[in-house]
Each structure stands twice: as C-alpha cells, then as structure tokens.
Enzyme design. Structure first.
Site, mmCIF file in Angstrom:
data_model
loop_
_atom_site.group_PDB
_atom_site.id
_atom_site.type_symbol
_atom_site.label_atom_id
_atom_site.label_comp_id
_atom_site.label_asym_id
_atom_site.label_seq_id
_atom_site.Cartn_x
_atom_site.Cartn_y
_atom_site.Cartn_z
ATOM 1 N N LYS A 227 -10.314 0.954 16.993
ATOM 2 C CA LYS A 227 -10.574 0.915 15.476
ATOM 3 C C LYS A 227 -9.963 -0.212 15.000
ATOM 4 O O LYS A 227 -10.840 -0.900 14.277
ATOM 5 C CB LYS A 227 -9.921 1.964 14.916
ATOM 6 C CG LYS A 227 -10.155 2.124 13.477
ATOM 7 C CD LYS A 227 -9.679 2.973 12.483
ATOM 8 C CE LYS A 227 -9.892 3.011 10.964
ATOM 9 N NZ LYS A 227 -9.342 3.673 9.976
ATOM 10 N N ASP B 63 -8.324 -3.340 -1.070
ATOM 11 C CA ASP B 63 -8.973 -2.281 -1.611
ATOM 12 C C ASP B 63 -10.170 -2.254 -0.601
ATOM 13 O O ASP B 63 -10.919 -2.953 -0.166
ATOM 14 C CB ASP B 63 -9.526 -2.635 -3.128
ATOM 15 C CG ASP B 63 -9.988 -1.367 -3.712
ATOM 16 O OD1 ASP B 63 -9.233 -0.790 -3.551
ATOM 17 O OD2 ASP B 63 -11.002 -1.353 -4.476
ATOM 18 N N SER B 64 -10.357 -0.876 -0.445
ATOM 19 C CA SER B 64 -11.343 -0.611 0.744
ATOM 20 C C SER B 64 -11.915 0.834 0.417
ATOM 21 O O SER B 64 -11.757 1.391 -0.601
ATOM 22 C CB SER B 64 -10.817 -0.369 2.103
ATOM 23 O OG SER B 64 -9.505 0.343 1.933
ATOM 24 N N THR C 225 0.771 -1.311 0.126
ATOM 25 C CA THR C 225 -0.024 -0.245 -0.071
ATOM 26 C C THR C 225 0.845 1.330 -0.058
ATOM 27 O O THR C 225 2.043 1.346 0.456
ATOM 28 C CB THR C 225 -0.934 -0.054 1.292
ATOM 29 O OG1 THR C 225 -1.795 1.336 1.193
ATOM 30 C CG2 THR C 225 -0.067 0.075 2.745
ATOM 31 N N ASP D 255 -12.495 8.693 8.354
ATOM 32 C CA ASP D 255 -12.761 8.480 9.816
ATOM 33 C C ASP D 255 -13.706 9.521 10.588
ATOM 34 O O ASP D 255 -14.418 9.452 11.378
ATOM 35 C CB ASP D 255 -11.517 7.996 10.373
ATOM 36 C CG ASP D 255 -11.078 6.763 10.124
ATOM 37 O OD1 ASP D 255 -12.074 5.898 9.471
ATOM 38 O OD2 ASP D 255 -9.920 6.240 10.545
ATOM 39 N N LYS E 286 -3.272 2.833 6.428
ATOM 40 C CA LYS E 286 -3.513 1.347 6.188
ATOM 41 C C LYS E 286 -2.196 0.604 6.900
ATOM 42 O O LYS E 286 -2.370 -0.471 7.449
ATOM 43 C CB LYS E 286 -3.446 0.996 4.692
ATOM 44 C CG LYS E 286 -4.949 1.274 4.038
ATOM 45 C CD LYS E 286 -4.897 0.700 2.842
ATOM 46 C CE LYS E 286 -5.989 1.049 1.960
ATOM 47 N NZ LYS E 286 -6.080 0.518 0.629
ATOM 48 N N GLY F 296 -8.341 9.245 6.176
ATOM 49 C CA GLY F 296 -9.546 9.262 5.269
ATOM 50 C C GLY F 296 -10.954 9.612 5.760
ATOM 51 O O GLY F 296 -10.822 10.968 6.561
ATOM 52 N N HIS G 6 -13.485 -2.516 9.471
ATOM 53 C CA HIS G 6 -13.485 -3.646 8.374
ATOM 54 C C HIS G 6 -12.114 -4.210 7.983
ATOM 55 O O HIS G 6 -12.073 -5.358 7.714
ATOM 56 C CB HIS G 6 -14.016 -2.674 7.093
ATOM 57 C CG HIS G 6 -13.278 -1.460 7.057
ATOM 58 N ND1 HIS G 6 -13.088 -0.471 8.195
ATOM 59 C CD2 HIS G 6 -12.549 -0.731 5.851
ATOM 60 C CE1 HIS G 6 -12.422 0.595 7.756
ATOM 61 N NE2 HIS G 6 -12.048 0.210 6.353
ATOM 62 N N GLU H 297 -2.118 -0.019 -11.201
ATOM 63 C CA GLU H 297 -3.276 0.850 -11.520
ATOM 64 C C GLU H 297 -4.522 0.012 -11.122
ATOM 65 O O GLU H 297 -4.928 -1.353 -11.385
ATOM 66 C CB GLU H 297 -3.529 1.065 -13.007
ATOM 67 C CG GLU H 297 -2.572 2.262 -13.352
ATOM 68 C CD GLU H 297 -3.265 3.300 -14.255
ATOM 69 O OE1 GLU H 297 -4.391 3.476 -13.840
ATOM 70 O OE2 GLU H 297 -2.815 3.934 -15.117
HETATM 71 P P1 ITT Z 1 -3.477 1.901 -1.863
HETATM 72 O O1 ITT Z 1 -4.438 1.733 -3.037
HETATM 73 O O2 ITT Z 1 -1.911 2.137 -1.940
HETATM 74 O O3 ITT Z 1 -3.564 0.902 -0.841
HETATM 75 P P2 ITT Z 1 -5.269 3.773 -1.295
HETATM 76 O O4 ITT Z 1 -5.708 5.150 -0.087
HETATM 77 O O5 ITT Z 1 -5.477 4.476 -2.688
HETATM 78 O O6 ITT Z 1 -3.906 3.181 -0.980
HETATM 79 P P3 ITT Z 1 -7.672 2.389 -1.783
HETATM 80 O O7 ITT Z 1 -7.755 2.481 -2.894
HETATM 81 O O8 ITT Z 1 -8.077 1.069 -1.018
HETATM 82 O O9 ITT Z 1 -6.377 2.809 -0.941
HETATM 83 O O10 ITT Z 1 -8.887 3.502 -1.260
HETATM 84 C C1 ITT Z 1 -9.289 3.299 -0.094
HETATM 85 C C2 ITT Z 1 -9.842 4.723 0.246
HETATM 86 O O11 ITT Z 1 -11.093 4.432 1.061
HETATM 87 C C3 ITT Z 1 -8.969 5.548 1.340
HETATM 88 O O12 ITT Z 1 -7.963 6.355 0.536
HETATM 89 C C4 ITT Z 1 -9.783 6.209 2.167
HETATM 90 O O13 ITT Z 1 -10.315 7.547 1.600
HETATM 91 C C5 ITT Z 1 -11.155 5.310 2.376
HETATM 92 N N1 ITT Z 1 -10.988 4.217 3.296
HETATM 93 C C6 ITT Z 1 -10.302 3.101 3.349
HETATM 94 N N2 ITT Z 1 -10.497 2.457 4.760
HETATM 95 C C7 ITT Z 1 -10.714 3.532 5.345
HETATM 96 C C8 ITT Z 1 -10.406 3.690 6.799
HETATM 97 O O14 ITT Z 1 -10.314 2.553 7.671
HETATM 98 N N3 ITT Z 1 -10.819 4.850 7.431
HETATM 99 C C9 ITT Z 1 -11.329 5.758 6.439
HETATM 100 N N4 ITT Z 1 -11.288 5.772 5.271
HETATM 101 C C10 ITT Z 1 -11.030 4.773 4.633
#
Ligand code: ITT
Length: 194
Positions: free
Chosen positions: A174, A70-71, A8, A154, A13, A152, A179, A41
């Site tokens: 947390k 992916d979250s 990541t 939160d 994360k 993010g 999740h 990507e």
């Molecule tokens: P990587 O792909 O490098 O892992 P990213 O931030 O781009 O980092 P994602 O594509 O999975 O990761 O996007 C997830 C987004 O969803 C993240 O940037 C936050 O905006 C939101 N998110 C995910 N988990 C979260 C959490 O635990 N708390 C708050 N926001 C979260």
C-alpha cells in the site's frame, strides 16, 4: 534536527507517513506529542483548501513546520462522491460507512464501479507560502468488504493489478502505490529543498 508535525487525528494516516518518510532523517511529531487537542475545521470545498486549512491552522498552533493532508474516495458512478466528505459520508463510521457506500451502489454493475483515492498534501512553515503535492490511486468498488489492513474504505477498494483489495495487500505494498505515497514522494522533494 528537522522536526515535522504530521497534523492528523487519523492513526491510519500517521502510520503510513511514518513508514513512507522512514530514513529521511526527519523527526516526526504528532498532535498528541505536542498536546494539541484543538480540531481545525475542514470547511473547504476542495481537498486542496482543506489541506491548506489544516496545515496552516496546525502550524499556527504548534509553531512547527507542518504536513497535513486531505484525502478521500471519488466514485465515478456517484459523480465523485463521497469526495471531501469521505470521513463523514452517510453520517456513520467504520463498517456502517462501508455498508452505506455499498447501499448507494447496489444497482451499479461491476464495469461501472471505477473509483479513485485522492490525496492532497499541504506543507506549511513559518513565513513561507504553503506548498502542495497530490497523488491518486485507481481501483474498483468491490461488492463486499475483504481484508483487515489499512483503514477507511480499503476493504472495498479492489486493485486490478493485485487481484486484492487495498486491505488485503501488505502495508509495504500500500505504501508503494497509494495516493498518499505518491503525494508524499512529491512532498519529499520540497522537504529536501527545505
Ligand atoms: P484528519 O483530518 O485528522 O487527517 P480524517 O480521517 O478526518 O483525519 P480526511 O478529512 O482527509 O481525514 O478524510 C479522509 C477520509 O477518506 C478518511 O477518513 C477515509 O474515510 C478516506 N480515506 C483517505 N485515505 C484513505 C486510504 O488510504 N484508505 C482508505 N480510506 C481512505
């Protein structure tokens, strides 16, 4: 020594995985540790597809067993948005992104502001099928951001059980309920089998 790449670019994360997997006897590696600056990507339409793309992509770049997730946030009143677009929602980042979400929801009353976080973890290793684990956390989108913890969305994610946002509870809390923690507990079963 069991090495696992946590693939990541999101430091929030990374902190959470380090805490969640503490004591498992794994040596966690980061993309920075390995000098990997390439970005895989996220072109998939689902959390699962994107988690797979990242885990398999960074396995190919590193040769190490790799965990990627992916979250994102799914808001019922927005038909599940921002979903897989959570990181780039509104084309902005940080506080501006929280404000963008609030603007989208300005006419939505409290009882219709339910939302959930979703995390899909993909675990990839050489010569084996990729494995998946999922977790969710339910909450309500607040009217204004509160708290400085987490990352993010939160500060806008209100937890009914705690009467606090996810940015106001301690990191340990947390990492019990999130999740990501739920998905990681399921992923841990695979890691123990490896
Ligand atoms: P990587 O792909 O490098 O892992 P990213 O931030 O781009 O980092 P994602 O594509 O999975 O990761 O996007 C997830 C987004 O969803 C993240 O940037 C936050 O905006 C939101 N998110 C995910 N988990 C979260 C959490 O635990 N708390 C708050 N926001 C979260």
């Amino acid at each position: 020594m069991h090495e696992l790449l946590i693939a990541t670019h999101n430091p929030g994360k990374l902190r959470e995985y380090a805490a969640i997997f503490d004591g498992l006897g794994l040596t966690l590696r980061t993309l920075d540790d390995l000098g990997i600056s390439e970005d895989v990507e996220e072109t998939g339409a689902t959390f699962e597809e994107n988690a797979r793309l990242k885990a398999e992509g960074y396995l190919a770049l590193s040769g190490l067993p790799t965990l990627a997730d992916d979250s994102g946030l799914e808001v019922a009143a927005l038909n599940g948005a921002p979903g897989v677009y959570s990181a780039r929602y509104g084309g902005v980042k940080g506080a501006a992104q929280l404000q963008y979400l609030l603007d989208q929801m300005k006419d939505v009353p409290w009882h219709q502001r339910v939302a959930r976080f979703v995390c899909v973890i993909a675990l990839a290793r050489p010569g084996q099928p990729t494995q998946f684990a999922q977790g969710t956390l339910s909450g309500v989108i607040e009217a204004a951001p509160r708290g400085t913890g987490g990352f993010g969305y939160d500060p806008l994610f209100y937890l009914l059980d705690d009467d606090k946002t996810l940015a106001e509870v301690p990191a340990e809390r947390k990492n019990q309920i999130s999740h990501r923690a739920e998905a990681a507990r399921a992923a841990r079963v695979f890691l123990e089998q490896w």
